[in-house]
Motif scaffolding. Structure first.
Motif, short mmCIF file in Angstrom:
data_model
loop_
_atom_site.label_atom_id
_atom_site.label_comp_id
_atom_site.label_asym_id
_atom_site.label_seq_id
_atom_site.Cartn_x
_atom_site.Cartn_y
_atom_site.Cartn_z
N TRP A 194 0.84 -1.21 0.00
CA TRP A 194 0.00 0.00 0.00
C TRP A 194 0.88 1.26 0.00
CZ3 TRP A 194 0.20 3.72 3.82
CH2 TRP A 194 -0.68 4.79 3.64
N LEU A 195 1.91 1.30 0.85
CA LEU A 195 2.76 2.48 0.95
C LEU A 195 3.51 2.74 -0.36
CD1 LEU A 195 3.84 4.79 2.70
CD2 LEU A 195 5.64 3.23 3.49
N ARG A 196 4.05 1.69 -0.97
CA ARG A 196 4.74 1.88 -2.25
C ARG A 196 3.79 2.42 -3.31
NH1 ARG A 196 7.09 -3.09 -4.31
NH2 ARG A 196 5.79 -4.13 -2.81
N SER A 197 2.56 1.91 -3.32
CA SER A 197 1.57 2.40 -4.28
C SER A 197 1.22 3.86 -3.99
CB SER A 197 0.31 1.53 -4.18
OG SER A 197 -0.71 2.06 -4.97
N TRP A 198 1.05 4.19 -2.73
CA TRP A 198 0.74 5.57 -2.31
C TRP A 198 1.86 6.52 -2.75
CZ3 TRP A 198 2.82 9.18 1.10
CH2 TRP A 198 1.96 10.18 1.56
N ASN A 203 5.29 9.40 -9.27
CA ASN A 203 5.34 8.89 -10.65
C ASN A 203 6.67 8.22 -10.95
OD1 ASN A 203 2.73 9.69 -11.41
ND2 ASN A 203 3.43 11.75 -11.89
N ASN A 204 7.20 7.50 -9.96
CA ASN A 204 8.48 6.84 -10.13
C ASN A 204 8.54 5.65 -9.18
OD1 ASN A 204 11.29 6.17 -9.61
ND2 ASN A 204 11.78 8.00 -10.81
N SER A 205 8.53 4.45 -9.73
CA SER A 205 8.51 3.23 -8.92
C SER A 205 9.77 3.07 -8.08
CB SER A 205 8.34 2.00 -9.80
OG SER A 205 7.08 2.04 -10.42
N ALA A 206 10.92 3.41 -8.64
CA ALA A 206 12.18 3.23 -7.91
C ALA A 206 12.24 4.17 -6.71
CB ALA A 206 13.37 3.48 -8.84
#
Length: 171
Positions: A24-28, A34-37
Protein backbone atom coordinates in the motif's frame (compact mmCIF):
# COMPACT_ATOMS: atom_id res chain seq x y z
CA UNK A 1 12.86 -20.46 28.91
CA UNK A 2 12.54 -18.35 25.74
CA UNK A 3 15.35 -18.26 23.23
CA UNK A 4 14.08 -15.07 21.56
CA UNK A 5 16.36 -12.05 21.78
CA UNK A 6 14.92 -9.13 23.80
CA UNK A 7 14.20 -7.01 20.73
CA UNK A 8 12.49 -9.83 18.77
CA UNK A 9 8.99 -8.71 19.78
CA UNK A 10 9.42 -5.15 18.38
CA UNK A 11 10.89 -6.65 15.22
CA UNK A 12 7.91 -8.99 14.92
CA UNK A 13 5.58 -5.96 15.09
CA UNK A 14 7.64 -4.27 12.39
CA UNK A 15 7.50 -7.42 10.27
CA UNK A 16 3.70 -7.47 10.54
CA UNK A 17 3.50 -3.74 9.81
CA UNK A 18 5.75 -4.19 6.77
CA UNK A 19 3.86 -7.25 5.52
CA UNK A 20 0.46 -5.57 5.90
CA UNK A 21 1.30 -2.10 4.58
CA UNK A 22 4.40 -2.11 2.36
CA UNK A 23 2.54 -2.69 -0.91
CA UNK A 24 0.00 0.00 0.00
CA UNK A 25 2.76 2.48 0.95
CA UNK A 26 4.74 1.88 -2.25
CA UNK A 27 1.57 2.40 -4.28
CA UNK A 28 0.74 5.57 -2.31
CA UNK A 29 4.25 6.91 -2.95
CA UNK A 30 4.31 5.85 -6.61
CA UNK A 31 1.06 7.79 -7.14
CA UNK A 32 2.71 10.94 -5.70
CA UNK A 33 6.13 10.55 -7.30
CA UNK A 34 5.34 8.89 -10.65
CA UNK A 35 8.48 6.84 -10.13
CA UNK A 36 8.51 3.23 -8.92
CA UNK A 37 12.18 3.23 -7.91
CA UNK A 38 11.85 6.39 -5.79
CA UNK A 39 8.65 5.01 -4.28
CA UNK A 40 10.37 1.76 -3.30
CA UNK A 41 13.34 3.65 -1.83
CA UNK A 42 11.16 5.99 0.21
CA UNK A 43 8.96 3.12 1.41
CA UNK A 44 12.08 1.36 2.71
CA UNK A 45 13.28 4.60 4.32
CA UNK A 46 9.89 4.96 5.99
CA UNK A 47 10.12 1.51 7.56
CA UNK A 48 13.69 2.20 8.66
CA UNK A 49 12.41 5.31 10.46
CA UNK A 50 9.73 3.20 12.15
CA UNK A 51 12.37 0.67 13.16
CA UNK A 52 14.65 3.35 14.59
CA UNK A 53 11.76 5.03 16.42
CA UNK A 54 10.66 1.64 17.82
CA UNK A 55 7.01 2.59 17.35
CA UNK A 56 5.76 -0.39 15.33
CA UNK A 57 4.06 -2.06 18.29
CA UNK A 58 2.05 0.95 19.45
CA UNK A 59 0.46 2.19 16.23
CA UNK A 60 -3.30 2.69 16.29
CA UNK A 61 -3.50 4.05 12.72
CA UNK A 62 -0.50 2.58 10.90
CA UNK A 63 -1.31 3.91 7.44
CA UNK A 64 -1.70 7.46 8.74
CA UNK A 65 1.60 7.16 10.60
CA UNK A 66 3.42 5.66 7.61
CA UNK A 67 1.96 8.31 5.27
CA UNK A 68 3.08 11.08 7.62
CA UNK A 69 6.66 9.78 7.65
CA UNK A 70 6.63 9.15 3.90
CA UNK A 71 5.22 12.64 3.20
CA UNK A 72 8.19 14.16 5.03
CA UNK A 73 10.58 11.98 3.05
CA UNK A 74 8.94 13.09 -0.22
CA UNK A 75 9.40 16.72 0.80
CA UNK A 76 13.05 16.01 1.63
CA UNK A 77 13.52 14.31 -1.76
CA UNK A 78 12.03 17.25 -3.67
CA UNK A 79 13.99 19.75 -1.58
CA UNK A 80 17.23 17.88 -2.25
CA UNK A 81 16.56 17.66 -5.98
CA UNK A 82 15.65 21.33 -6.16
CA UNK A 83 18.81 22.30 -4.31
CA UNK A 84 20.91 20.02 -6.53
CA UNK A 85 19.36 21.53 -9.65
CA UNK A 86 19.99 25.10 -8.47
CA UNK A 87 23.58 24.20 -7.62
CA UNK A 88 24.17 22.53 -11.00
CA UNK A 89 22.71 25.56 -12.80
CA UNK A 90 25.05 27.84 -10.83
CA UNK A 91 27.99 25.60 -11.77
CA UNK A 92 27.11 25.86 -15.45
CA UNK A 93 27.61 29.62 -15.25
CA UNK A 94 31.23 29.17 -14.18
CA UNK A 95 33.99 28.69 -16.73
CA UNK A 96 34.93 25.02 -17.06
CA UNK A 97 38.45 25.70 -15.82
CA UNK A 98 37.01 26.76 -12.45
CA UNK A 99 34.56 23.89 -12.10
CA UNK A 100 35.02 21.93 -8.85
CA UNK A 101 35.82 18.23 -8.86
CA UNK A 102 33.06 15.68 -8.38
CA UNK A 103 34.20 15.14 -4.78
CA UNK A 104 34.17 18.87 -4.04
CA UNK A 105 30.73 19.21 -5.66
CA UNK A 106 29.41 16.40 -3.43
CA UNK A 107 30.88 18.07 -0.32
CA UNK A 108 29.41 21.44 -1.28
CA UNK A 109 26.02 19.87 -1.95
CA UNK A 110 26.10 18.10 1.44
CA UNK A 111 26.95 21.42 3.08
CA UNK A 112 24.11 23.17 1.25
CA UNK A 113 21.68 20.47 2.38
CA UNK A 114 22.88 20.83 5.98
CA UNK A 115 22.39 24.60 5.81
CA UNK A 116 18.95 24.08 4.26
CA UNK A 117 17.99 21.81 7.16
CA UNK A 118 19.21 24.42 9.64
CA UNK A 119 17.20 27.15 7.98
CA UNK A 120 14.13 24.95 7.57
CA UNK A 121 13.19 25.44 11.21
CA UNK A 122 13.08 29.22 10.88
CA UNK A 123 9.91 31.11 10.09
CA UNK A 124 9.65 32.70 6.66
CA UNK A 125 10.38 36.25 7.81
CA UNK A 126 13.27 35.17 10.07
CA UNK A 127 14.80 33.08 7.27
CA UNK A 128 14.42 35.96 4.80
CA UNK A 129 16.14 38.44 7.16
CA UNK A 130 18.80 35.93 8.22
CA UNK A 131 19.74 35.22 4.60
CA UNK A 132 19.69 38.91 3.64
CA UNK A 133 22.22 39.74 6.36
CA UNK A 134 24.30 36.54 6.45
CA UNK A 135 24.29 35.50 2.80
CA UNK A 136 23.71 38.72 0.88
CA UNK A 137 25.83 40.76 3.29
CA UNK A 138 23.25 43.49 3.73
CA UNK A 139 23.50 45.89 6.61
CA UNK A 140 20.67 45.83 9.13
CA UNK A 141 19.32 49.02 7.58
CA UNK A 142 19.37 47.61 4.03
CA UNK A 143 17.81 44.34 5.20
CA UNK A 144 15.08 46.30 6.99
CA UNK A 145 14.44 48.30 3.83
CA UNK A 146 14.35 45.17 1.64
CA UNK A 147 11.98 43.32 3.99
CA UNK A 148 9.81 46.31 4.84
CA UNK A 149 10.47 46.14 8.59
CA UNK A 150 12.27 48.21 11.20
CA UNK A 151 15.94 47.79 12.07
CA UNK A 152 14.95 46.54 15.55
CA UNK A 153 12.83 43.85 13.88
CA UNK A 154 15.85 42.84 11.78
CA UNK A 155 17.95 42.58 14.96
CA UNK A 156 15.27 40.49 16.66
CA UNK A 157 14.88 38.08 13.73
CA UNK A 158 18.62 37.82 13.18
CA UNK A 159 19.14 36.97 16.86
CA UNK A 160 16.39 34.37 16.60
CA UNK A 161 18.02 32.85 13.51
CA UNK A 162 21.47 32.76 15.07
CA UNK A 163 20.12 31.19 18.27
CA UNK A 164 18.25 28.57 16.23
CA UNK A 165 21.42 27.63 14.33
CA UNK A 166 23.50 27.52 17.51
CA UNK A 167 20.99 25.28 19.29
CA UNK A 168 20.81 22.90 16.34
CA UNK A 169 24.59 22.86 16.09
CA UNK A 170 24.81 21.94 19.78
CA UNK A 171 22.29 19.13 19.32
Amino acid sequence: MSTMPPDAVPHEHLHVLYRDHNVWLRSWLRHRLNNSADAADLAQDTFVRVLLARTASSLKEPRHYLATIARGLVIDLYRRRSLEQAYLEALQLRPEAYAPSAETRAQILDSLLAIDRLLDGLGTRTRQIFLAVQLDGLSYEKAAERCGVSVSTVRKHLARGLMHCLLLDEA
